[in-house]
Motif scaffolding. Structure first.
Motif, PDB file in Angstrom:
ATOM      1  N   ILE A  71       0.810  -1.217   0.250  1.00  0.00           N
ATOM      2  CA  ILE A  71       0.086   0.062   0.122  1.00  0.00           C
ATOM      3  C   ILE A  71       0.796   1.052   0.133  1.00  0.00           C
ATOM      4  O   ILE A  71       0.744   2.208  -0.630  1.00  0.00           O
ATOM      5  CB  ILE A  71      -1.092  -0.146   1.212  1.00  0.00           C
ATOM      6  N   LEU A  72       1.899   1.154   0.667  1.00  0.00           N
ATOM      7  CA  LEU A  72       2.949   2.256   0.810  1.00  0.00           C
ATOM      8  C   LEU A  72       3.529   2.673  -0.413  1.00  0.00           C
ATOM      9  O   LEU A  72       3.778   3.640  -0.976  1.00  0.00           O
ATOM     10  CB  LEU A  72       3.684   2.199   1.726  1.00  0.00           C
ATOM     11  N   TYR A  73       3.660   1.439  -1.241  1.00  0.00           N
ATOM     12  CA  TYR A  73       4.704   1.574  -2.470  1.00  0.00           C
ATOM     13  C   TYR A  73       3.382   1.962  -3.507  1.00  0.00           C
ATOM     14  O   TYR A  73       4.151   2.950  -4.353  1.00  0.00           O
ATOM     15  CB  TYR A  73       4.961   0.057  -2.996  1.00  0.00           C
ATOM     16  N   ARG A  74       2.324   1.982  -3.432  1.00  0.00           N
ATOM     17  CA  ARG A  74       1.534   2.382  -4.322  1.00  0.00           C
ATOM     18  C   ARG A  74       1.169   3.944  -4.070  1.00  0.00           C
ATOM     19  O   ARG A  74       1.253   4.613  -5.143  1.00  0.00           O
ATOM     20  CB  ARG A  74      -0.146   1.662  -4.069  1.00  0.00           C
ATOM     21  N   ALA A  75       1.323   4.090  -2.829  1.00  0.00           N
ATOM     22  CA  ALA A  75       1.207   5.763  -2.550  1.00  0.00           C
ATOM     23  C   ALA A  75       2.322   6.260  -3.005  1.00  0.00           C
ATOM     24  O   ALA A  75       2.334   7.468  -3.696  1.00  0.00           O
ATOM     25  CB  ALA A  75       1.097   5.912  -1.073  1.00  0.00           C
ATOM     26  N   SER A  76       3.413   5.766  -3.030  1.00  0.00           N
ATOM     27  CA  SER A  76       4.901   6.501  -3.537  1.00  0.00           C
ATOM     28  C   SER A  76       4.486   6.822  -5.048  1.00  0.00           C
ATOM     29  O   SER A  76       4.918   7.616  -5.546  1.00  0.00           O
ATOM     30  CB  SER A  76       6.009   5.723  -3.296  1.00  0.00           C
ATOM     31  N   GLN A  77       3.956   5.664  -5.762  1.00  0.00           N
ATOM     32  CA  GLN A  77       3.664   5.921  -7.176  1.00  0.00           C
ATOM     33  C   GLN A  77       2.855   6.973  -7.435  1.00  0.00           C
ATOM     34  O   GLN A  77       3.153   7.875  -8.369  1.00  0.00           O
ATOM     35  CB  GLN A  77       3.182   4.624  -7.906  1.00  0.00           C
ATOM     36  N   ILE A  78       1.874   7.252  -6.572  1.00  0.00           N
ATOM     37  CA  ILE A  78       0.766   8.195  -7.038  1.00  0.00           C
ATOM     38  C   ILE A  78       1.362   9.607  -6.652  1.00  0.00           C
ATOM     39  O   ILE A  78       1.256  10.524  -7.350  1.00  0.00           O
ATOM     40  CB  ILE A  78      -0.350   7.926  -6.197  1.00  0.00           C
ATOM     41  N   ILE A  79       2.049   9.659  -5.725  1.00  0.00           N
ATOM     42  CA  ILE A  79       2.831  10.812  -5.353  1.00  0.00           C
ATOM     43  C   ILE A  79       3.772  11.415  -6.430  1.00  0.00           C
ATOM     44  O   ILE A  79       3.603  12.499  -6.721  1.00  0.00           O
ATOM     45  CB  ILE A  79       3.728  10.684  -3.842  1.00  0.00           C
ATOM     46  N   ARG A  80       4.263  10.423  -6.987  1.00  0.00           N
ATOM     47  CA  ARG A  80       5.348  10.731  -8.214  1.00  0.00           C
ATOM     48  C   ARG A  80       4.521  11.224  -9.282  1.00  0.00           C
ATOM     49  O   ARG A  80       4.829  12.074  -9.886  1.00  0.00           O
ATOM     50  CB  ARG A  80       6.115   9.504  -8.259  1.00  0.00           C
ATOM     51  N   ILE A 188      -1.585  14.086   1.070  1.00  0.00           N
ATOM     52  CA  ILE A 188      -0.743  12.786   1.339  1.00  0.00           C
ATOM     53  C   ILE A 188      -2.107  11.987   1.725  1.00  0.00           C
ATOM     54  O   ILE A 188      -2.013  10.879   1.592  1.00  0.00           O
ATOM     55  CB  ILE A 188       0.152  12.997   2.504  1.00  0.00           C
ATOM     56  N   ALA A 189      -2.718  12.485   2.677  1.00  0.00           N
ATOM     57  CA  ALA A 189      -3.898  11.544   3.213  1.00  0.00           C
ATOM     58  C   ALA A 189      -5.047  11.105   2.106  1.00  0.00           C
ATOM     59  O   ALA A 189      -5.017   9.862   2.215  1.00  0.00           O
ATOM     60  CB  ALA A 189      -4.757  12.258   4.362  1.00  0.00           C
ATOM     61  N   GLU A 190      -5.070  11.951   1.290  1.00  0.00           N
ATOM     62  CA  GLU A 190      -5.930  11.660   0.081  1.00  0.00           C
ATOM     63  C   GLU A 190      -5.286  10.548  -0.843  1.00  0.00           C
ATOM     64  O   GLU A 190      -5.952   9.507  -1.024  1.00  0.00           O
ATOM     65  CB  GLU A 190      -6.302  12.962  -0.886  1.00  0.00           C
ATOM     66  N   ILE A 191      -4.100  10.724  -0.660  1.00  0.00           N
ATOM     67  CA  ILE A 191      -3.254   9.766  -1.934  1.00  0.00           C
ATOM     68  C   ILE A 191      -3.161   8.521  -1.183  1.00  0.00           C
ATOM     69  O   ILE A 191      -3.274   7.288  -1.591  1.00  0.00           O
ATOM     70  CB  ILE A 191      -1.780  10.327  -2.105  1.00  0.00           C
ATOM     71  N   LEU A 192      -2.723   8.478   0.211  1.00  0.00           N
ATOM     72  CA  LEU A 192      -2.878   7.266   1.059  1.00  0.00           C
ATOM     73  C   LEU A 192      -4.138   6.385   0.892  1.00  0.00           C
ATOM     74  O   LEU A 192      -4.068   5.052   0.762  1.00  0.00           O
ATOM     75  CB  LEU A 192      -2.333   7.286   2.385  1.00  0.00           C
ATOM     76  N   THR A 193      -5.137   7.144   0.879  1.00  0.00           N
ATOM     77  CA  THR A 193      -6.351   6.500   1.112  1.00  0.00           C
ATOM     78  C   THR A 193      -6.747   5.667  -0.208  1.00  0.00           C
ATOM     79  O   THR A 193      -7.188   4.840  -0.313  1.00  0.00           O
ATOM     80  CB  THR A 193      -7.771   7.586   1.381  1.00  0.00           C
ATOM     81  N   GLU A 194      -6.581   6.475  -1.425  1.00  0.00           N
ATOM     82  CA  GLU A 194      -6.285   6.092  -2.779  1.00  0.00           C
ATOM     83  C   GLU A 194      -5.675   4.994  -3.171  1.00  0.00           C
ATOM     84  O   GLU A 194      -5.958   4.076  -3.716  1.00  0.00           O
ATOM     85  CB  GLU A 194      -6.189   7.258  -3.663  1.00  0.00           C
ATOM     86  N   ALA A 195      -4.498   4.811  -2.287  1.00  0.00           N
ATOM     87  CA  ALA A 195      -3.485   3.630  -2.557  1.00  0.00           C
ATOM     88  C   ALA A 195      -4.121   2.493  -1.833  1.00  0.00           C
ATOM     89  O   ALA A 195      -3.531   1.460  -1.771  1.00  0.00           O
ATOM     90  CB  ALA A 195      -2.188   4.303  -2.099  1.00  0.00           C
TER      91      ALA A 195
END
Ligand code: NAD
Length: 487
Positions: A71-80, A188-195
């Protein structure tokens, strides 16, 4: 208002508002424009955040580290993928130039998500301890609910640097951003939720200096990780100690950078400029005391002046701008006050020293400033200024400069520029600092531990070391025979 979020807080996977909270006004420091209005948390908001974190944490801790890491890895991709949008928001929130935020802020947050997501499956292992016939094993277990409190200089980075190791280790995380820069953490909260992060595990609670203690003192918070000033650190660590909570303290500094005669002078000047002018000097690890050996003093100062005067200040959203304003008016007044003290106490003003002419008069700009002939007793050489003010001090000998470099209550970082590697390592060993750079400055990739000694704090962020600060060990003794007793 061009950066208004849907609501002030992010709790249990959604935006939440409580209009009874004090108003937090978000101002773009380059122009004075109000870009958002938020509310500080009320006790009801704090309770809501804690309850949702508590409800979510137990199931999260039962998931495998690989599943959490994914899940964290997915979040890293969305952040990028959203780096441009996140960087523009960070620039509006902090005033830092887009030239910096596009490479140093959300991307370093993504690095933390990627690193901790990747290492968790191996790094959270315990050990097996042979005891003859019996044996024992250890488990690395989460602490429960971790509270992160952020400073205003790197809002998105700080949120991610604290959340990534905390979450991957199985904790729930509540972040209280600085009231000065509250916007990035909501994204960042939105992105983690999406991930795919289950709701309640990353909550954002806005708050001023009144709301902070509500969270720190809450009995359900197991750990507090603060990035802030030394006086705040003393208060927060003191409050946490009252309930024996775990703490990580990432505090201020007045770090030395030592330039020997045999250094590559242009490279050392680059280090000194990076370590004083990046983010308009609002970086905790900055090398704000630049000790230059006397043999190269004139050459160093002359080139430093030329290069400093070429820095392009201006509208932070313009890609060509190299330095933006300070974060707000009160920080600008504080920095200008230090500049006046430097002049009054007899330092030589080499360049800068005031407000530039060619920028918005409503912006919080201060010229990149260099003082030469600074002595150890001057206020500007002792106190953290947190602005674009470099102090250059002279020295003769290695032993002398080490003693002077260490003569401070702080111990966050340090730097040494020399072509003699034996000397470089000798100086590194002698400096009282959490991180020391040789022939560069302020590089903090996620793979290396970061944190201070002395009054600059304790605990480490990033690297495998950070996981130790978000877990504790459970030891299990396994008896293979009968239990023997003397009675
Ligand atoms: P600050 O100490 O004023 O505030 C930091 C945070 O603490 C804010 O979110 C604030 O609301 C909160 N806070 C204040 N009083 C509190 C209390 N009693 N209880 C709970 N929370 C409280 O710091 P700042 O001005 O935002 O940031 C600048 C400082 O941070 C500098 O000293 C800088 O060196 C330091 N810093 C350190 C690091 C590091 O990693 N070591 C990184 C960045 C900044």
């Amino acid at each position: 208002m061009r950066a208004q979020p849907k609501a002030s807080h992010f709790i249990n996977g959604e935006y939440v508002e409580d209009t009874a909270g004090n108003v937090i006004e978000c101002v773009y420091p380059a122009t004075g424009e109000v870009i958002a209005r938020l509310r500080s948390a009320t006790p009801a908001i704090v309770e809501q955040a804690i309850a949702s974190a508590k409800a979510a944490q137990k199931d999260w801790a039962k998931m495998s580290p690989t599943a959490r890491g994914r899940i964290l890895y997915r979040a890293s991709q969305i952040i990028r993928e959203r780096n441009r949008e996140l960087s523009e928001l960070e620039t509006l929130d902090t005033g830092k130039p887009i030239q910096e935020t596009i490479v140093a802020d959300s991307t370093s947050g993504a690095d933390a998500m990627e690193f901790f997501g990747g290492v968790a499956p191996a790094a959270l292992n315990g050990e097996q301890i042979p005891l003859g016939a019996d044996w024992a094993y250890t488990k690395r277990i989460p602490l429960g609910i971790v509270l992160g409190i952020g400073a205003w200089n790197y809002p998105q980075q700080i949120a991610c640097w604290k959340a990534a190791p905390a979450l991957v280790a199985g904790n729930a995380f509540i972040f209280k951003p600085s009231e000065v820069t509250p916007l990035g953490a909501l994204k960042i909260a939105e992105i983690l939720t999406e991930a795919g992060l289950p709701k309640g595990l990353f909550n954002v609670v806005q708050g001023d200096r009144d709301a902070g203690p509500l969270l720190v003192n809450h009995p359900d918070i197991a750990k507090v990780s603060l990035t802030g000033s030394v006086p705040t650190g003393r208060k927060v660590a003191g409050a946490a100690a009252g309930q024996l909570k775990h703490v990580t303290m990432e505090l201020g500094g007045k770090s030395p950078m030592i330039v020997f005669d045999d250094a590559d002078v242009e490279s050392a000047i680059s280090g000194a400029m990076l370590g004083n002018f990046y983010s308009a000097g609002q970086v905790c690890s900055n090398g704000t005391r630049v000790f230059v050996q006397k043999g190269i003093k004139d050459q160093f100062l002359s080139r430093l002046k030329t290069r400093t005067e070429a820095i392009r200040m201006g509208e932070p959203l313009d890609e060509a701008t190299q330095m933006g304003p300070l974060v707000n008016r009160s920080q600008r007044e504080k920095v200008l006050g230090y500049i006046e003290k430097g002049k009054a106490e007899g330092a030589t003003l080499l360049t800068g020293g005031g407000i530039p002419n060619d920028v918005s008069s409503e912006g919080c700009f201060v010229q990149p400033t260099v003082f030469a002939d600074v002595t150890d007793d001057m206020t500007i050489a002792r106190e953290e200024i947190f602005g674009p003010v470099m102090c250059v001090l002279d020295f003769d000998h290695e032993d002398e400069v080490i003693a002077r470099a260490n003569a401070t209550e702080f111990g966050l970082a340090g730097g040494v520029f020399t072509s003699d590697m034996a000397r470089a390592h000798r100086v590194v060993d002698a400096l009282e600092a959490g991180t020391v750079w040789i022939n560069t400055y302020n590089l903090c990739p996620v793979e290396i531990p970061f944190g201070g000694v002395k009054q600059s704090g304790f605990g480490r962020e990033n690297s495998l070391a950070a996981l130790n600060h978000y877990t504790e060990l459970k030891t299990v003794y396994v008896a293979m025979g009968k239990c023997e007793a003397p009675y």
